[in-house]
Enzyme design. Structure first.
Site, mmCIF file in Angstrom:
data_model
loop_
_atom_site.group_PDB
_atom_site.id
_atom_site.type_symbol
_atom_site.label_atom_id
_atom_site.label_comp_id
_atom_site.label_asym_id
_atom_site.label_seq_id
_atom_site.Cartn_x
_atom_site.Cartn_y
_atom_site.Cartn_z
ATOM 1 N N LYS A 78 -4.571 -2.215 -10.077
ATOM 2 C CA LYS A 78 -3.570 -1.341 -9.447
ATOM 3 C C LYS A 78 -3.114 -0.244 -10.408
ATOM 4 O O LYS A 78 -2.889 0.896 -10.008
ATOM 5 C CB LYS A 78 -2.378 -2.165 -8.951
ATOM 6 C CG LYS A 78 -2.664 -2.915 -7.667
ATOM 7 C CD LYS A 78 -2.841 -1.941 -6.497
ATOM 8 C CE LYS A 78 -2.914 -2.648 -5.163
ATOM 9 N NZ LYS A 78 -3.023 -1.709 -4.018
ATOM 10 N N ALA A 121 0.031 2.437 -2.436
ATOM 11 C CA ALA A 121 0.759 1.173 -2.562
ATOM 12 C C ALA A 121 0.332 0.473 -3.839
ATOM 13 O O ALA A 121 -0.747 -0.096 -3.917
ATOM 14 C CB ALA A 121 0.476 0.285 -1.358
ATOM 15 N N ASP A 125 -9.075 -0.798 8.716
ATOM 16 C CA ASP A 125 -8.961 -2.158 8.173
ATOM 17 C C ASP A 125 -10.267 -2.911 8.411
ATOM 18 O O ASP A 125 -10.960 -2.667 9.393
ATOM 19 C CB ASP A 125 -7.786 -2.897 8.830
ATOM 20 C CG ASP A 125 -7.174 -3.934 7.904
ATOM 21 O OD1 ASP A 125 -5.993 -3.799 7.558
ATOM 22 O OD2 ASP A 125 -7.891 -4.883 7.527
ATOM 23 N N GLY A 144 -2.968 -5.012 8.040
ATOM 24 C CA GLY A 144 -2.454 -6.050 7.148
ATOM 25 C C GLY A 144 -0.955 -6.234 7.350
ATOM 26 O O GLY A 144 -0.366 -5.684 8.293
ATOM 27 N N PHE A 145 -0.369 -6.990 6.459
ATOM 28 C CA PHE A 145 1.050 -7.331 6.576
ATOM 29 C C PHE A 145 1.923 -6.069 6.531
ATOM 30 O O PHE A 145 2.544 -5.671 7.517
ATOM 31 C CB PHE A 145 1.421 -8.318 5.476
ATOM 32 C CG PHE A 145 2.892 -8.454 5.233
ATOM 33 C CD1 PHE A 145 3.747 -8.815 6.269
ATOM 34 C CD2 PHE A 145 3.423 -8.221 3.976
ATOM 35 C CE1 PHE A 145 5.116 -8.940 6.053
ATOM 36 C CE2 PHE A 145 4.776 -8.343 3.748
ATOM 37 C CZ PHE A 145 5.626 -8.694 4.786
ATOM 38 N N LEU A 191 -2.978 1.534 1.538
ATOM 39 C CA LEU A 191 -2.453 0.172 1.356
ATOM 40 C C LEU A 191 -3.569 -0.857 1.215
ATOM 41 O O LEU A 191 -3.312 -1.991 0.807
ATOM 42 C CB LEU A 191 -1.587 -0.215 2.573
ATOM 43 C CG LEU A 191 -0.100 0.161 2.571
ATOM 44 C CD1 LEU A 191 0.125 1.630 2.279
ATOM 45 C CD2 LEU A 191 0.542 -0.199 3.912
ATOM 46 N N TYR A 249 -5.507 -8.050 -11.268
ATOM 47 C CA TYR A 249 -4.834 -7.330 -10.177
ATOM 48 C C TYR A 249 -3.958 -6.215 -10.742
ATOM 49 O O TYR A 249 -4.029 -5.065 -10.295
ATOM 50 C CB TYR A 249 -4.003 -8.317 -9.351
ATOM 51 C CG TYR A 249 -3.263 -7.672 -8.200
ATOM 52 C CD1 TYR A 249 -3.953 -7.112 -7.133
ATOM 53 C CD2 TYR A 249 -1.874 -7.630 -8.179
ATOM 54 C CE1 TYR A 249 -3.277 -6.517 -6.073
ATOM 55 C CE2 TYR A 249 -1.191 -7.046 -7.116
ATOM 56 C CZ TYR A 249 -1.892 -6.491 -6.067
ATOM 57 O OH TYR A 249 -1.208 -5.911 -5.027
#
Ligand code: UDP
Length: 326
Positions: free
Chosen positions: A151, A115, A32, A11-12, A74, A147
């Site tokens: 988290k 993360a 991933d 990912g980013f 992550l 979200y």
């Protein structure tokens, strides 16, 4: 040489983190689910391996955790469009996937860096937020909050496992951006504006654009993320990762137009027009970065203008069809 497992490693943020560990001479396994584009340039490196599978697969995680010295978790479903369109997926992956990672890490005694996100503070009006600030969320009927809830649940799981003896560190990121962010037009505000900028269309500022964010350049975030995994003393800590340079979204749009050149203007749109009714904006989001500075010895040093210039240049090069007006 450390053997680092990065879930969401294609990912980013994960792809930049993988690069950083490879540059240190460490080995990286990226777990991933899908697209390889962000790590294609790493695939030839002998110390890099991509495993195409999911944190929802406990057997894979067990095997990969057994071989790792350090685990970065992550992987997750991120982006406002997902919170609004598919809250089930957000909750399922972010909560159950995190449990799977922690279970595997616990079994093999591996240190975990999780993360998390600045979104957990919700719309607490008392900025800047220290890591002990209250979480102020809207009702569960507003999908946006799923979200933050997912988290924060992940964080609670981390801290519960820590009580059982697992070394964990929790990082809360503040609007990280840079090359390889999302695809143009989707994901976060910078890639939405980027698509509009490259086509010379108006940038769609939601509301009056006075809402603020602290846009953090990815290199600064990654430096802090590496430190959080290798500095032993931050085990057990929750740390804000970001800049405290606060920018109204309207200013972000103006700056992107200044830096990118061209004919784009601003277009002010109501939030319902973009995300529908099940969305609620956060008026200000600012970290207290004292802990990051004291524990990791780092500050985010890339100015927004510098980071945006690099990001615009990267997207221009990656989208050769887009008109160039630099
Ligand atoms: N935003 C905007 N125009 C857009 C998309 C987003 O003005 O086309 C605003 C949004 O209302 C928010 C900020 O940009 O105030 C950041 O949004 P993003 O989706 O990147 O993430 P957030 O920080 O809200 O999680």
């Amino acid at each position: 040489m450390l053997k680092v497992l990065v879930t969401g490693g294609a990912g980013f943020l994960g792809s930049h983190l993988a690069e950083a560990f490879l540059a240190r001479g460490d080995a990286v396994v990226a777990l991933d689910t899908g697209a390889q584009a962000k790590v294609r340039h790493l695939l030839h490196q002998p110390r890099f391996r991509l495993v195409v599978d999911s944190v929802m697969n406990p057997e894979i995680l067990d095997g990969l955790a057994a071989q790792a010295d350090l685990i970065y978790h992550l992987a997750g479903v991120v982006g406002v469009e997902h919170y609004v369109a598919d809250p089930y997926q957000v909750l399922n992956v972010n909560i159950n996937g995190t449990q799977n990672v922690l279970r595997a890490a616990f079994k093999h005694g591996r240190r975990v860096v999780f993360a998390s996100t600045s979104e957990v503070y919700g719309r607490n009006p008392s900025v800047p937020w220290t890591e002990d600030a209250d979480r102020v969320l809207g009702p569960s009927t507003i999908d946006r909050w799923c979200y933050a809830t997912s988290k924060a649940t992940g964080e609670h799981f981390c801290l519960a496992y820590r009580r059982l003896g697992l070394p964990v560190t929790i990082l809360r990121y503040f609007n990280v951006y840079g090359p390889r962010l999302d695809r143009l037009d989707v994901g976060r505000v910078i890639t939405i504006f980027m698509g509009q900028l490259l086509r010379g269309e108006p940038l769609t500022v939601i509301g009056d654009g006075h809402q603020t964010r602290c846009f953090t350049y990815v290199a600064d975030a990654v430096q802090a993320t590496v430190a959080a995994g290798v500095v032993a003393s931050v085990e057990g800590q929750v740390i804000n990762i970001g800049t405290d340079e606060e920018t109204p979204v309207r200013r972000l749009a103006e700056l992107m137009i200044e830096l990118g050149g061209g004919t784009s203007t601003l277009r002010f749109v109501p939030q319902e027009a973009v995300y529908g009714e099940s969305y609620e904006d956060v008026p200000r989001r600012v970290p207290d970065v004292t802990r990051m500075q004291q524990l990791l010895g780092l500050r985010a040093t890339t100015s927004l203008a510098e980071g945006l210039a690099r990001t615009i240049a990267w997207f221009r090069a990656a989208e050769p069809g887009a008109p160039s007006r630099a």
